[in-house]
Design an enzyme around this catalytic site. Sequence first.
Site, PDB file in Angstrom:
ATOM      1  CG  HIS A 172      -1.766  -1.127   1.487  1.00 37.42           C
ATOM      2  ND1 HIS A 172      -1.733  -2.297   2.208  1.00 37.42           N
ATOM      3  CD2 HIS A 172      -3.065  -1.428   0.599  1.00 37.42           C
ATOM      4  CE1 HIS A 172      -2.983  -3.036   2.185  1.00 37.42           C
ATOM      5  NE2 HIS A 172      -3.563  -2.335   1.100  1.00 37.42           N
ATOM      6  N   GLY A 229      -2.461  -1.919  -7.264  1.00 37.92           N
ATOM      7  CA  GLY A 229      -1.368  -2.887  -7.366  1.00 37.92           C
ATOM      8  C   GLY A 229      -1.573  -3.975  -8.220  1.00 37.92           C
TER       9      GLY A 229
END
Length: 282
Positions: free
Chosen positions: A37, A146
């Site tokens: 993150h 991601g």
Amino acid sequence: MEVITSIKEAKQIVKNWKSHHLSIGYVPTMGFLHDGHLSLVKNAKTQDKVIVSIFVNPMQFGPNEDFSSYPRDLERDIKMCQDNGVDMVFIPDMTQMYLKNFSTYVDMNIITDKLCGAKRPGHFRGVCTVLAKFFNILNPDIVYMGQKDAQQCVVVRHMVDDLNFDLKIQICPIIREEDGLAKSSRNVYLSEEERKASLAISQSIFLAEKLVREGKKNTSKIIQAMQDILEKEKLIKIDYIELVDFNTMDNIENIADNVLGAVAVFVGETRLIDNFLVQGLK
């Protein structure tokens, strides 16, 4: 850093930023933040302002999945955001995101019925619905996601194009532990023995990517090589191993450009995913 729980207040802050012609980078999360993150946050800091949302979205969990036990540590998440230069953490509660009698959903008929979508019915409907809401509330310029959730990235990019959202999806590389395991909030579930067994996941990914880059074309042989590695670990149960076209998620028989190799397994009771992406093959 602002910690905002109200949709109305979040929209007001965004409106003010936009009036000053400030660009917004947005990182959607379900919390329990990790280095993966934070790498998205780092990429988002190329924009003038960075927003991180934290919302464990019930709509993307199946009836027998881990919504109630999904790891949560809000205080830690807020500190990590503050330490990494986030401008706003948006933490709406369930009653704001899904009003009583909520009945509007975002769904699609392609891409979502493959890989994780085939194994987790309704998952991507939940993802797309909540992200459409966040995009409307936060009006970001670039959304950072991601590659570990590669299918999700493609699905959301498709939704953005279909619904004319004025934003860009930026896909960022997978962040791994030193021993290769892809970073995941769910890694915390693993026992010591399961954690050791889980290394077979990235080992299978690295081998398959190596074979593709070396020019191997037969997908069934590459899949078999991955399967051989995973099946050596008794704690691992394979959910799927697929080689697909990255844009369509369609299976391919022979390796061509733009190939995604994707794996989902259960390590004990914990479902983990990983993948590799090879583009630019000649």
